[in-house]
Design an enzyme around this catalytic site. Sequence first.
Site, mmCIF file in Angstrom:
data_model
loop_
_atom_site.group_PDB
_atom_site.id
_atom_site.type_symbol
_atom_site.label_atom_id
_atom_site.label_comp_id
_atom_site.label_asym_id
_atom_site.label_seq_id
_atom_site.Cartn_x
_atom_site.Cartn_y
_atom_site.Cartn_z
ATOM 1 N N VAL A 178 58.689 64.237 66.498
ATOM 2 C CA VAL A 178 57.404 64.031 65.830
ATOM 3 C C VAL A 178 57.133 62.545 65.560
ATOM 4 C CG1 VAL A 178 55.938 65.001 64.059
ATOM 5 C CG2 VAL A 178 58.018 66.182 64.660
ATOM 6 N N GLU A 223 64.431 60.173 75.464
ATOM 7 C CA GLU A 223 64.741 61.444 74.791
ATOM 8 C C GLU A 223 66.013 62.037 75.393
ATOM 9 O OE1 GLU A 223 63.668 63.540 72.244
ATOM 10 O OE2 GLU A 223 65.252 64.867 73.000
ATOM 11 N N HIS A 237 28.617 78.053 65.003
ATOM 12 C CA HIS A 237 28.355 77.460 66.321
ATOM 13 C C HIS A 237 27.517 76.208 66.156
ATOM 14 C CE1 HIS A 237 27.579 77.128 70.587
ATOM 15 N NE2 HIS A 237 26.306 76.896 70.281
ATOM 16 N N LYS A 274 49.551 58.457 58.980
ATOM 17 C CA LYS A 274 48.217 58.943 59.330
ATOM 18 C C LYS A 274 47.179 57.828 59.192
ATOM 19 C CE LYS A 274 50.448 61.825 60.240
ATOM 20 N NZ LYS A 274 51.864 62.180 60.017
ATOM 21 N N GLY A 299 65.731 62.103 64.028
ATOM 22 C CA GLY A 299 65.914 63.084 62.960
ATOM 23 C C GLY A 299 66.285 62.419 61.647
ATOM 24 N N ARG A 300 66.400 63.238 60.600
ATOM 25 C CA ARG A 300 66.643 62.713 59.263
ATOM 26 C C ARG A 300 67.803 63.459 58.602
ATOM 27 N NH1 ARG A 300 62.845 59.425 57.376
ATOM 28 N NH2 ARG A 300 63.050 60.063 55.202
ATOM 29 N N SER A 323 64.115 57.255 66.147
ATOM 30 C CA SER A 323 63.544 58.434 65.463
ATOM 31 C C SER A 323 64.251 59.665 66.001
ATOM 32 C CB SER A 323 62.032 58.495 65.697
ATOM 33 O OG SER A 323 61.731 58.291 67.071
HETATM 34 P P1 FAD Z 1 60.925 62.812 49.651
HETATM 35 O O1 FAD Z 1 59.500 62.720 49.984
HETATM 36 O O2 FAD Z 1 61.888 62.078 50.519
HETATM 37 O O3 FAD Z 1 61.064 62.322 48.144
HETATM 38 C C1 FAD Z 1 62.284 62.154 47.524
HETATM 39 C C2 FAD Z 1 62.123 61.172 46.390
HETATM 40 O O4 FAD Z 1 63.274 61.220 45.584
HETATM 41 C C3 FAD Z 1 61.976 59.713 46.826
HETATM 42 O O5 FAD Z 1 60.923 59.107 46.125
HETATM 43 C C4 FAD Z 1 63.305 59.082 46.446
HETATM 44 O O6 FAD Z 1 63.194 57.717 46.107
HETATM 45 C C5 FAD Z 1 63.663 59.903 45.226
HETATM 46 N N1 FAD Z 1 65.091 59.952 44.908
HETATM 47 C C6 FAD Z 1 66.128 60.220 45.725
HETATM 48 N N2 FAD Z 1 67.286 60.234 45.030
HETATM 49 C C7 FAD Z 1 66.958 59.963 43.746
HETATM 50 C C8 FAD Z 1 67.709 59.865 42.545
HETATM 51 N N3 FAD Z 1 69.018 60.071 42.528
HETATM 52 N N4 FAD Z 1 67.035 59.551 41.415
HETATM 53 C C9 FAD Z 1 65.694 59.359 41.399
HETATM 54 N N5 FAD Z 1 64.949 59.453 42.497
HETATM 55 C C10 FAD Z 1 65.564 59.766 43.658
HETATM 56 N N6 FAD Z 1 55.649 65.908 56.766
HETATM 57 C C11 FAD Z 1 54.498 66.592 56.875
HETATM 58 O O7 FAD Z 1 54.426 67.734 56.400
HETATM 59 N N7 FAD Z 1 53.404 66.047 57.494
HETATM 60 C C12 FAD Z 1 53.438 64.811 58.032
HETATM 61 O O8 FAD Z 1 52.441 64.343 58.577
HETATM 62 C C13 FAD Z 1 54.637 64.064 57.939
HETATM 63 N N8 FAD Z 1 54.711 62.822 58.452
HETATM 64 C C14 FAD Z 1 55.878 62.120 58.334
HETATM 65 C C15 FAD Z 1 55.942 60.854 58.907
HETATM 66 C C16 FAD Z 1 57.107 60.128 58.829
HETATM 67 C C17 FAD Z 1 57.169 58.762 59.449
HETATM 68 C C18 FAD Z 1 58.226 60.663 58.130
HETATM 69 C C19 FAD Z 1 59.494 59.879 57.994
HETATM 70 C C20 FAD Z 1 58.170 61.929 57.557
HETATM 71 C C21 FAD Z 1 56.991 62.668 57.675
HETATM 72 N N9 FAD Z 1 56.898 63.949 57.140
HETATM 73 C C22 FAD Z 1 55.741 64.666 57.278
HETATM 74 C C23 FAD Z 1 58.021 64.576 56.413
HETATM 75 C C24 FAD Z 1 57.807 64.467 54.901
HETATM 76 O O9 FAD Z 1 57.656 63.095 54.557
HETATM 77 C C25 FAD Z 1 58.981 65.073 54.157
HETATM 78 O O10 FAD Z 1 59.209 66.383 54.606
HETATM 79 C C26 FAD Z 1 58.698 65.100 52.663
HETATM 80 O O11 FAD Z 1 58.469 63.801 52.165
HETATM 81 C C27 FAD Z 1 59.868 65.738 51.899
HETATM 82 O O12 FAD Z 1 59.573 65.755 50.544
HETATM 83 P P2 FAD Z 1 60.719 65.725 49.438
HETATM 84 O O13 FAD Z 1 60.017 65.785 48.140
HETATM 85 O O14 FAD Z 1 61.733 66.746 49.759
HETATM 86 O O15 FAD Z 1 61.451 64.329 49.611
HETATM 87 P P1 NAI Z 2 62.692 65.106 65.265
HETATM 88 O O1 NAI Z 2 63.747 66.069 64.946
HETATM 89 O O2 NAI Z 2 61.271 65.550 65.260
HETATM 90 O O3 NAI Z 2 62.954 64.489 66.710
HETATM 91 C C1 NAI Z 2 64.132 63.846 67.036
HETATM 92 C C2 NAI Z 2 64.246 63.762 68.548
HETATM 93 O O4 NAI Z 2 65.293 62.875 68.863
HETATM 94 C C3 NAI Z 2 64.578 65.113 69.185
HETATM 95 O O5 NAI Z 2 63.709 65.350 70.264
HETATM 96 C C4 NAI Z 2 66.024 64.940 69.613
HETATM 97 O O6 NAI Z 2 66.356 65.683 70.767
HETATM 98 C C5 NAI Z 2 66.076 63.444 69.890
HETATM 99 N N1 NAI Z 2 67.413 62.855 69.786
HETATM 100 C C6 NAI Z 2 68.344 63.086 68.828
HETATM 101 N N2 NAI Z 2 69.432 62.315 69.046
HETATM 102 C C7 NAI Z 2 69.177 61.577 70.159
HETATM 103 C C8 NAI Z 2 69.903 60.586 70.874
HETATM 104 N N3 NAI Z 2 71.106 60.191 70.484
HETATM 105 N N4 NAI Z 2 69.335 60.046 71.973
HETATM 106 C C9 NAI Z 2 68.088 60.420 72.375
HETATM 107 N N5 NAI Z 2 67.363 61.359 71.745
HETATM 108 C C10 NAI Z 2 67.883 61.919 70.635
HETATM 109 O O7 NAI Z 2 62.930 63.876 64.275
HETATM 110 P P2 NAI Z 2 62.029 62.610 63.897
HETATM 111 O O8 NAI Z 2 60.976 62.368 64.904
HETATM 112 O O9 NAI Z 2 63.004 61.558 63.551
HETATM 113 O O10 NAI Z 2 61.316 63.100 62.591
HETATM 114 C C11 NAI Z 2 62.098 63.570 61.502
HETATM 115 C C12 NAI Z 2 61.402 64.678 60.806
HETATM 116 O O11 NAI Z 2 60.351 64.156 59.992
HETATM 117 C C13 NAI Z 2 60.688 65.667 61.720
HETATM 118 O O12 NAI Z 2 61.572 66.636 62.228
HETATM 119 C C14 NAI Z 2 59.718 66.286 60.777
HETATM 120 O O13 NAI Z 2 60.382 67.253 60.020
HETATM 121 C C15 NAI Z 2 59.325 65.118 59.902
HETATM 122 N N6 NAI Z 2 58.070 64.550 60.398
HETATM 123 C C16 NAI Z 2 56.951 65.344 60.380
HETATM 124 C C17 NAI Z 2 55.766 64.868 60.844
HETATM 125 C C18 NAI Z 2 54.599 65.775 60.868
HETATM 126 O O14 NAI Z 2 54.660 66.826 60.256
HETATM 127 N N7 NAI Z 2 53.509 65.411 61.537
HETATM 128 C C19 NAI Z 2 55.610 63.501 61.327
HETATM 129 C C20 NAI Z 2 56.860 62.769 61.351
HETATM 130 C C21 NAI Z 2 58.023 63.287 60.863
#
Ligand code: FAD
Ligand code: NAI
Length: 475
Positions: free
Chosen positions: A193, A213, A454, A58, A281-282, A279
Site C-alpha cells: 500500500v 517487490e 444518475h 492523502k 510492512g510495519r 515499505s
Molecule cells: P498509531 O496511529 O500508530 O498511534 C499510536 C500512538 O501511540 C502514537 O501517537 C504513539 O506516539 C503513541 N505511543 C506509543 N507508545 C506510547 C507510550 N508508551 N506512551 C504514550 N504514547 C505512546 N490506514 C488507513 O486506514 N487508511 C489509510 O489511508 C492509511 N494510510 C497510511 C499511510 C501510511 C504512510 C502509513 C504508515 C499508515 C497508513 N495507514 C492507513 C495505517 C494507519 O496509520 C494505522 O493503521 C493506524 O494509525 C493505527 O492506529 P493506532 O491507534 O493503532 O496506532
Molecule cells: P504492505 O504489507 O502493504 O506491503 C509490503 C510489501 O513489501 C509486500 O508486497 C511484501 O511482499 C513486500 N516485501 C516485504 N519484504 C520484502 C523484501 N525484503 N523485499 C521486497 N519486498 C518485500 O506494507 P506497507 O506498504 O509497508 O504498509 C504497511 C501497512 O500500513 C499496510 O499493510 C497497511 O496496513 C497500512 N497502510 C494502509 C494504507 C491505506 O489504507 N490506504 C496506506 C498505507 C499504509
Amino acid sequence: MSKQFDVIVIGGGPGGYIAAIRAAQLGFNVACIDEWKNEKGGPAPGGTCTNVGCIPSKALLQSSEHFEHANKHFAEHGITASDVKMDVAKMIARKDAVVKQNNDGILYLFKKNKVSFFHGRGSFVKAAEGGYEIKVAGAAEESITGKQIIIATGSNARALPGTPFDEEFVLSNDGALRVGAVPKKLGLIGSGVIGLEMGSVWRRLGAEVTILEGLPTFLGAVDEQIAKEAKKAFDKQGLKIELGVKVGEIKTGKKGVSIAYTNAKGEAQALEVDKLIVSIGRVPNTIGLNTEAVGLALDERGAIVVDADCKTNLPGVWAVGDVVRGPMLAHKAEEEGVAVAERIAGQHGHVNFNTVPWVIYTSPEIAWVGRTEQQLKADGVKYKAGTFPFLANGRARALGDTTGMVKMLADADTDEILGVHIVGPQASELISEAVVAMEFKASSEDIARICHAHPSLSEATKEAALAVDKRTLNF
Ligand code: FAD
Ligand code: NAI
C-alpha cells in the site's frame, strides 16, 4: 496520592483517541497519554495516522494529482495551462498544516469530552489496588492509576535487516512524507500500500520511480482480476514495478543509494537512486511500555496477545489497533477502540472483521470488502460474479476517467453478497455502499433493485449487481 482514573488509554492514535472519547461519552473518568511531539516539542495527538500516515499521505496524493491533471488532462477540457510548476516546499507546508488541523482537532475533542490528556510516554509501573499504576514521562514525570487500561501504541515501519532508516537517503514512511525536492530517481522496496501510494506521489511530480517487490504476484491480497487491471494502469503511467526480486546489499553514499538485487529470472541487477523508500510492512510497537513489570503477553511478532474482544492476558487490560492482530488500518483501530470502551461499560461492543474495507488511494483507486474470487475458490464456495466497466458509465466518461470496473461476488444459492472489488475513480467512496450492503446481508438483487442517482459512479455498482444475474442494462 496519584490521580485516579476509571480508564487510562496509552496511545492517542485512531485506536486510542477514539477509545478515550467513547469511554468518556459513556460516563467514565478518562485519561489519554500520547508521546508524539510536533516540531516545537508540543503535543501532536493522532498517532501514525494523523502525523505520518493516512492524512499526510492523502494530502500529498491530492496535491500531486492536481499537478498531474494540470499537466496532462486539462487540455482535454480545452484548458491551457502552460508552465505548470510544483513548489515542493509549499506542498509539504500545506500537508503540515493539514496535519496540524487534525492534531488541534483531537485536542479540542479531548476538552469537549472531558478527557484528561497527558503528553509523554506511558509505561506500566505495577498492578495497584483495583487497577494499574502508570508512569507518565513527559516534560515532568507523574504517576496515575487506572481501573481499566487500553493500550493503543500502534506500529513502526519495518527496516530491512542491516539497513536502518537514516531518513535522508533510506526513508521510512516518515521521511517519505518530508522529501524536500522531487528526486530524479526514486526507488521503493515493497509494492504494497505505501509503495504504491508514495510511488504514485513522486512519479506524478516527475521522479523516475522503480518499485522492487519480493513476491512474484502483484497485490496478492487483492482480487486477481482487479490487481491485473490496476497493474495495467500503473504500467501505462510509467510506474516501474519489478516483481519476484531478491534484494541484496544496499549501499548509501553521499549522493544516493545503490541497491543490488536479483530479478525474477535470477539475474544480478543494480539500481542507483537518489532516495530509497523502504515499505515492507510495519511492526507492532510496545517500546517503552514496560510490559514485563506486569507480565503482559506478547506474541512472536511482538504484538500484544488479545482475544476476539481485545482482552489481554491481564484482567482490566485491553489492546486495540496496530499493536494487536488483524489488518493495520485506522478504521479497524477505531472500531476496536469503540468496542472496548463499550465492553468496559458492560455493553456488547462488536467489530465485524468480514466487513472491514480496504482502500489504496492510487489513481485508479483500489477498494474492496469481503472475499476475493481466489479466496472463494480456495474455500470451495459456489459463487456468481458480475462485473461492470467504468467505460460504460456516463459519469465516468464525463469525468474523463473510465479506467477499471466494479466486480460483485454473490453466493450461487442464496445470492448474498460475499465480496465487492473496485478499481477506478472514487473507489474509496463507492466501497461504502458495499460495506453497508454486506453488513445488512444484502443480496446482489437488493442492490440491483435500489434506485441509484444518475449520472453517478455508483450506477456501476448497481450494474455490477445486475451483471451477477447477467442482465446489465448499459453494457
Ligand atoms: P498509531 O496511529 O500508530 O498511534 C499510536 C500512538 O501511540 C502514537 O501517537 C504513539 O506516539 C503513541 N505511543 C506509543 N507508545 C506510547 C507510550 N508508551 N506512551 C504514550 N504514547 C505512546 N490506514 C488507513 O486506514 N487508511 C489509510 O489511508 C492509511 N494510510 C497510511 C499511510 C501510511 C504512510 C502509513 C504508515 C499508515 C497508513 N495507514 C492507513 C495505517 C494507519 O496509520 C494505522 O493503521 C493506524 O494509525 C493505527 O492506529 P493506532 O491507534 O493503532 O496506532
Ligand atoms: P504492505 O504489507 O502493504 O506491503 C509490503 C510489501 O513489501 C509486500 O508486497 C511484501 O511482499 C513486500 N516485501 C516485504 N519484504 C520484502 C523484501 N525484503 N523485499 C521486497 N519486498 C518485500 O506494507 P506497507 O506498504 O509497508 O504498509 C504497511 C501497512 O500500513 C499496510 O499493510 C497497511 O496496513 C497500512 N497502510 C494502509 C494504507 C491505506 O489504507 N490506504 C496506506 C498505507 C499504509
